[in-house]
Enzyme design. Structure first.
Site, PDB file in Angstrom:
ATOM      1  N   ARG A  44       0.857  -1.184   0.000  1.00  0.00           N
ATOM      2  CA  ARG A  44       0.000   0.000   0.000  1.00  0.00           C
ATOM      3  C   ARG A  44       0.890   1.230   0.000  1.00  0.00           C
ATOM      4  NH1 ARG A  44       2.392   1.943   3.792  1.00  0.00           N
ATOM      5  NH2 ARG A  44       0.873   3.606   3.829  1.00  0.00           N
ATOM      6  N   GLY A  45       0.267   2.377  -0.232  1.00  0.00           N
ATOM      7  CA  GLY A  45       1.012   3.604  -0.456  1.00  0.00           C
ATOM      8  C   GLY A  45       1.085   3.865  -1.948  1.00  0.00           C
ATOM      9  N   ALA A  46       0.746   5.081  -2.351  1.00  0.00           N
ATOM     10  CA  ALA A  46       0.568   5.371  -3.775  1.00  0.00           C
ATOM     11  C   ALA A  46       1.774   4.999  -4.647  1.00  0.00           C
ATOM     12  CB  ALA A  46       0.198   6.846  -3.959  1.00  0.00           C
ATOM     13  N   ARG A  86      -7.555  -0.282  -7.005  1.00  0.00           N
ATOM     14  CA  ARG A  86      -7.780   0.816  -6.070  1.00  0.00           C
ATOM     15  C   ARG A  86      -7.904   2.113  -6.865  1.00  0.00           C
ATOM     16  NH1 ARG A  86      -4.455   0.985  -0.723  1.00  0.00           N
ATOM     17  NH2 ARG A  86      -6.405   2.014  -0.147  1.00  0.00           N
ATOM     18  N   GLN A 195      -2.099   2.530  10.035  1.00  0.00           N
ATOM     19  CA  GLN A 195      -0.795   2.588   9.363  1.00  0.00           C
ATOM     20  C   GLN A 195       0.244   3.368  10.173  1.00  0.00           C
ATOM     21  OE1 GLN A 195      -3.791   3.279   7.952  1.00  0.00           O
ATOM     22  NE2 GLN A 195      -3.779   2.926   5.745  1.00  0.00           N
ATOM     23  N   ASP A 236      -2.011  10.831  -2.323  1.00  0.00           N
ATOM     24  CA  ASP A 236      -2.388   9.802  -3.288  1.00  0.00           C
ATOM     25  C   ASP A 236      -2.808  10.382  -4.629  1.00  0.00           C
ATOM     26  OD1 ASP A 236      -2.760   6.835  -1.900  1.00  0.00           O
ATOM     27  OD2 ASP A 236      -2.798   8.495  -0.485  1.00  0.00           O
ATOM     28  N   ASN A 246      -5.467  12.319   0.479  1.00  0.00           N
ATOM     29  CA  ASN A 246      -4.551  11.503   1.277  1.00  0.00           C
ATOM     30  C   ASN A 246      -5.405  10.681   2.245  1.00  0.00           C
ATOM     31  OD1 ASN A 246      -1.764  10.785   1.922  1.00  0.00           O
ATOM     32  ND2 ASN A 246      -2.120  11.778   3.885  1.00  0.00           N
ATOM     33  N   LYS A 247      -4.764   9.874   3.040  1.00  0.00           N
ATOM     34  CA  LYS A 247      -5.475   8.972   3.941  1.00  0.00           C
ATOM     35  C   LYS A 247      -6.523   9.722   4.766  1.00  0.00           C
ATOM     36  CE  LYS A 247      -4.991   5.467   3.926  1.00  0.00           C
ATOM     37  NZ  LYS A 247      -5.769   4.496   3.119  1.00  0.00           N
TER      38      LYS A 247
END
Length: 346
Positions: A44-46, A86, A195, A236, A246-247
């Site tokens: 995970r993570g862009a 995603r 996270q 992201d 973002n998150k």
């Protein structure tokens, strides 16, 4: 740390779902399995999603060549499968487009079979290597914005785990430390997937960088007490006007930072820009499973059948952002002009 590694056996990924309790590496041999690893947040993570997707395409083409399939049709199927994993992180689509251009070039150059497959492996490896270099450049540009003796608040995980290595937001912190500055970190836990608690705290402790874990609803308290110098987060997708996805929870942190007159920085590569979108209103927001909210691990913490909303991201308006740190420099408002300038400086 090697979170993504291409091996003769397939694509090896560090399973981020089980950190920090276990450090488990899993090997994937099909593009379908890589797609599921992205969807289920093994990776995970862009930026990391983009790198993993590139290798997933390379795996798929290798299999299609071995099976003697019609390559153009197979290639489109592979790309569509990975693109459907995603929706929010634009780096995924950037990497797929880059692999598509490489495929088209290879076909035009009359590469076929194993030669064509190897060309795509090499392109995925180039994307991976470039990501590490880009993160280091982001770190160098951002380190100048972090004062010596600062305490930085960060949200979610935008470190080595979220990239091919080094990190974006954590890259800024790492670079500041490498420059000799005394820097400490407050890490939001980042509900519901935790996270910050599971990943950011683990990364920083491994590096010996002082980190204090706090609950998401504690950020305003510590800002009010003067314990936080600035905020640095990842991204992201960034729209043309600087609105940033973002998150989930990032918008809340940005609003608090604005209230307390603290600098709020976004650290992201140029590949995270989506200049086709005028504002963040057009950014697709992923909704994830209710169980991520109702459970911690396998333990249920909510009443059965309770209604749940679980958007994975929110959008921070550009007016709350002090600057956007990229590998090509730091963009300041008005972002509509400065972001396009950075893209044009390729």
């Amino acid at each position: 740390m090697n979170t993504i590694e291409w091996t003769p056996a397939g694509l090896c990924l560090l399973d981020q779902r089980v950190l920090p309790a276990e450090e488990v590496y899993r090997t994937y041999t099909t593009y379908e399995a890589v797609a599921e690893a992205i969807r289920s947040m093994v990776v995970r993570g862009a930026p990391a999603i983009g790198v993993a997707a590139a290798f997933g395409i390379a795996l798929g083409v290798q299999s299609s060549v071995a099976a003697g399939e019609n390559l153009p049709a197979a290639f489109e199927r592979i790309c569509q499968t990975l693109a459907a994993t995603r929706p929010t992180a634009v780096n995924l689509f950037w990497a797929i487009d880059r692999m598509r251009r490489k495929f088209e070039q290879a076909v035009a150059d009359r590469l076929a079979g194993d030669e064509l497959a190897q060309a795509l492996v090499a392109e995925a490896q180039a994307i991976q290597a470039e990501d590490v270099a880009v993160c280091r450049q982001i770190g160098r540009h951002g380190a100048a914005l972090v004062p010596d003796g600062a305490t930085v608040l960060t949200h979610c995980n935008a470190g080595a785990l979220a990239t091919a290595g080094y990190g974006t937001a954590l890259g800024v912190i790492r670079a500041a430390v490498e420059a000799g500055k005394q820097v400490a970190v407050y890490a939001d836990e980042t509900r519901p997937f935790l996270q910050g608690a599971r990943l950011t705290a683990w990364e920083l402790m491994r590096d010996g960088i002082p980190v204090t874990l706090i609950c998401d609803n504690m950020a305003g308290h510590f800002m009010k007490l003067g314990r936080i110098s600035c905020v640095v987060v990842g991204a992201d997708r960034i729209a043309a006007n600087g609105d940033t996805a973002n998150k989930i929870g990032t918008y809340m942190v940005a609003a608090l930072a604005h209230r307390h007159r603290l600098p709020f920085y976004v650290a992201a590569p140029i590949s995270t820009f989506d200049l086709t979108l005028e504002t963040g209103a057009g950014i697709p927001i992923e909704d994830r499973a209710a169980q991520e909210v109702t459970h911690i691990g396998s333990h249920c913490i909510a009443p059965p059948n309770v209604a749940v909303a679980n958007p994975a991201f929110d959008v921070t308006p550009h007016e709350l952002i002090t600057a956007i740190i990229t590998e090509r420099g730091v963009a300041y408002p008005p972002f509509t002009a400065t972001l396009r300038q950075l893209v044009a400086n390729a």
